[in-house]
Design a protein around this motif. Structure first.
Motif, PDB file in Angstrom:
ATOM      1  N   ALA A   1       1.687   9.409  -5.858  1.00 44.35           N
ATOM      2  CA  ALA A   1       2.092  10.790  -5.605  1.00 44.35           C
ATOM      3  C   ALA A   1       3.118  11.253  -6.634  1.00 44.35           C
ATOM      4  N   ARG A   2       4.084  10.404  -6.946  1.00 41.91           N
ATOM      5  CA  ARG A   2       5.112  10.779  -7.931  1.00 41.91           C
ATOM      6  C   ARG A   2       4.508  10.980  -9.322  1.00 41.91           C
ATOM      7  N   ALA A   3       3.589  10.078  -9.696  1.00 43.01           N
ATOM      8  CA  ALA A   3       2.966  10.190 -11.012  1.00 43.01           C
ATOM      9  C   ALA A   3       2.181  11.492 -11.138  1.00 43.01           C
ATOM     10  N   GLN A   4       1.468  11.866 -10.086  1.00 43.01           N
ATOM     11  CA  GLN A   4       0.649  13.071 -10.135  1.00 43.01           C
ATOM     12  C   GLN A   4       1.473  14.348 -10.073  1.00 43.01           C
ATOM     13  N   ARG A   5       2.732  14.235  -9.629  1.00 41.15           N
ATOM     14  CA  ARG A   5       3.619  15.416  -9.635  1.00 41.15           C
ATOM     15  C   ARG A   5       4.289  15.597 -11.001  1.00 41.15           C
ATOM     16  N   GLY A   6       4.209  14.584 -11.851  1.00 44.14           N
ATOM     17  CA  GLY A   6       4.914  14.619 -13.124  1.00 44.14           C
ATOM     18  C   GLY A   6       4.222  15.479 -14.173  1.00 44.14           C
ATOM     19  N   PRO A   7       4.955  15.891 -15.197  1.00 42.77           N
ATOM     20  CA  PRO A   7       4.396  16.747 -16.252  1.00 42.77           C
ATOM     21  C   PRO A   7       3.316  16.066 -17.084  1.00 42.77           C
TER      22      PRO A   7
ATOM     23  N   ARG B   1       0.829  -1.203   0.000  1.00 40.60           N
ATOM     24  CA  ARG B   1       0.000   0.000   0.000  1.00 40.60           C
ATOM     25  C   ARG B   1       0.864   1.253   0.000  1.00 40.60           C
ATOM     26  N   ALA B   2       1.907   1.243   0.821  1.00 37.25           N
ATOM     27  CA  ALA B   2       2.810   2.396   0.852  1.00 37.25           C
ATOM     28  C   ALA B   2       3.451   2.600  -0.517  1.00 37.25           C
ATOM     29  N   ALA B   3       3.852   1.494  -1.171  1.00 38.74           N
ATOM     30  CA  ALA B   3       4.467   1.592  -2.492  1.00 38.74           C
ATOM     31  C   ALA B   3       3.496   2.211  -3.490  1.00 38.74           C
ATOM     32  N   LEU B   4       2.213   1.813  -3.407  1.00 38.24           N
ATOM     33  CA  LEU B   4       1.208   2.360  -4.315  1.00 38.24           C
ATOM     34  C   LEU B   4       0.987   3.849  -4.058  1.00 38.24           C
ATOM     35  N   GLU B   5       0.916   4.245  -2.781  1.00 30.59           N
ATOM     36  CA  GLU B   5       0.703   5.658  -2.452  1.00 30.59           C
ATOM     37  C   GLU B   5       1.877   6.516  -2.927  1.00 30.59           C
ATOM     38  N   ILE B   6       3.108   6.004  -2.758  1.00 33.49           N
ATOM     39  CA  ILE B   6       4.297   6.746  -3.195  1.00 33.49           C
ATOM     40  C   ILE B   6       4.310   6.878  -4.714  1.00 33.49           C
TER      41      ILE B   6
ATOM     42  N   PRO C   1      -5.078   9.778  -1.476  1.00 43.18           N
ATOM     43  CA  PRO C   1      -5.648   8.614  -0.783  1.00 43.18           C
ATOM     44  C   PRO C   1      -5.764   8.859   0.726  1.00 43.18           C
ATOM     45  N   THR C   2      -6.807   8.316   1.305  1.00 42.36           N
ATOM     46  CA  THR C   2      -7.018   8.400   2.756  1.00 42.36           C
ATOM     47  C   THR C   2      -6.970   6.989   3.335  1.00 42.36           C
TER      48      THR C   2
END
Length: 484
Positions: free
Chosen positions: A90-96, A82-87, A108-109
């Motif tokens: 987050a990285r994908a959504q910060r990307g261009p 789950r932590a791997a998925l959340e990380i 995610p909550t």
């Protein structure tokens, strides 16, 4: 097993998740951890959410309070799926790429199901994959190829690191002199943990396939016409592993990798030490000839000509040019560091451009005897050049291979005494592209030819990490052979 990282390379998102993982597994609240470390719960929350990087001294206190080693907190691995998925999310959504969609970020909550995270992250992966496999336009490809050609020109078409690597691998195979044998190529593969297997059912889109799981390199059968090229194909497949290549991220990356594996194969088939010794002796005798170089190492005329360009400037102290030209006058491959004015388009690309019909690369097609090299001196706006040309034929049509040097360097080559001379004024169109006035006056407005359209002119470049290769065919092939 955790993978430690240096303090300066801390991934704050992973660190925060690992702290939260160890805290919750010990049923500690943020207030409990704050009391044990003397840090406010609000500050610890920022750290756990990857918004603040803790000092090294605080990391030691956190590790002690959680009953773990500091290295456990600094591990580069997420603590659970789950932590791997959340990380990753987050990285994908910060990307261009995601930013270009104009969509809001998904945060995610605790109540977000793990299955939902898997689906969202899966969508991001597919979006990224499709973007990386986007079709390159012909213009983009031509620009990438031009940049690569200019880079190689600046280093005189010479790659010393690959030269040294190839020398090491050839020596390790037991090769001492003469042409590199198929057996020695097989030994090189075995030393890398691979077996060479010749099959009749390779997918049409692939020249070879490497099975990384089972340690196999699949090649076409040795009995096919032109089978002498199997050594080169096997060496190219091995080169990907030796040079540490990963899946190409762009068409430019694909072109660079292709150039490097071709260079490695050439270095193995014509090892630097032996090739330089051969060429230096021929230069000393003023009898340099591509056909002799070709025969000494058992390679094609084109391979020998290209290899000569690798070594000429760095080891023979001369500049030169190489051309592969179709019988329609189109330039398919070209290299020069001697100032020969190659034709280019607006992007600086030379591929597909028509060379002057007065160059030896084209006049060679007018000769009936094409079994030996043809020699010519050509006066150009950049100076006079000597060249040697050999013609050949493939299923696609005729072609010529030319190597040439400035006139002053011709003294080292066989054929230097030729009396054949031509004058080229290209790119001046009056040289050979504009019809003579007498013919224009006679036929202008009275001719209507039906042009032969080359399909590749209108075709987009193939998509995929390995352009033109059908992944479905490749995976089906590997599955069929996995039990062999």
């Amino acid at each position: 097993m955790s993978t430690p990282v240096e303090a300066g390379d801390i991934d704050v998102a992973t660190l925060g998740h690992r702290i939260r993982h160890f805290r919750t597994s010990r049923r500690m609240t943020l207030d409990d951890l704050g009391a044990a470390t003397g840090v406010a719960a609000s500050q610890l929350s920022l750290i756990e959410n990857g918004k603040r990087e803790p000092r090294i001294s605080l990391l030691s206190s956190l590790a002690a309070a959680l009953g773990v080693q500091p290295a456990d907190l600094l591990s580069a691995e997420p603590p659970d799926e789950r932590a791997a998925l959340e990380i990753e999310l987050a990285r994908a959504q910060r990307g261009p790429l995601y930013a270009s969609l104009g969509l809001p970020a998904v945060k995610p909550t605790k109540g977000t199901p793990t299955e939902t995270l898997r689906a969202i992250v899966g969508l991001h992966r597919e979006l990224s994959r499709r973007a990386s496999e986007a079709i390159a336009t012909p213009e983009e490809a031509r620009r990438a190829n031009t940049e690569l050609r200019e880079r190689m020109r600046a280093q005189h078409n010479y790659m010393p690191e690959i030269e040294e690597l190839a020398e090491q691998r050839v020596r390790a195979s037991g090769h001492t002199r003469g042409a590199l044998t198929h057996r020695e190529v097989s030994v090189m593969a075995e030393q890398l943990g691979f077996e060479l297997i010749y099959v009749n059912d390779l997918p049409r889109s692939a020249r070879s396939i490497t099975d990384l799981e089972n340690g196999r390199i699949y090649l076409p059968p040795a009995s096919i016409p032109g089978g002498h090229g199997l050594r080169s194909m096997a060496l190219q497949a091995m080169a990907h592993r030796l040079l540490g290549h990963t899946r190409p991220e762009s068409y430019a990356d694909f072109l660079r990798q292709r150039l490097e594996i071709n260079y490695f194969a050439a270095c193995c088939l014509m090892p630097r030490e032996a090739a330089v010794a051969f060429l230096q002796q021929a230069k000393k005798e003023r009898d340099l000839a591509v056909e002799d170089f070709r025969d000494a190492f058992g390679v094609t005329h084109e391979a020998a000509a290209l290899r000569l360009t690798n070594l000429a400037t760095s080891h023979l102290d001369m500049t030169m040019h190489f051309l592969r030209v179709g019988d329609d006058g189109a330039l398919y491959k070209g290299y020069e560091n001697d100032g020969l004015p190659l034709p280019t388009d607006v992007t600086g690309s030379i591929e597909g451009q028509v060379v002057c019909r007065k160059w030896g690369a084209r006049t060679a097609f007018t000769h009936t005897n094409r079994t030996t090299e043809l020699y010519q001196n050509t006066d150009t706006p950049a100076g006079t050049y000597w060249c040697a040309t050999q013609t050949g034929t493939t299923a696609e049509g005729g072609f010529s291979i030319t190597v040439g040097v400035p006139f002053d360097e011709a003294k080292w080559f066989r054929g230097r005494e030729t009396t054949v001379r031509a004058e080229s004024r290209c790119p001046d169109e009056s040289c050979c592209k504009r019809p003579p006035a007498t013919l224009s006056g006679r036929w202008a407005g009275k001719a209507w030819p039906s042009a032969r359209l080359h399909a590749h002119i209108l075709s987009p470049l193939p998509s995929g990490s390995f352009p033109g290769v059908d992944d479905s065919d490749v995976y089906t092939f590997l599955e069929a052979h996995s039990g062999a």
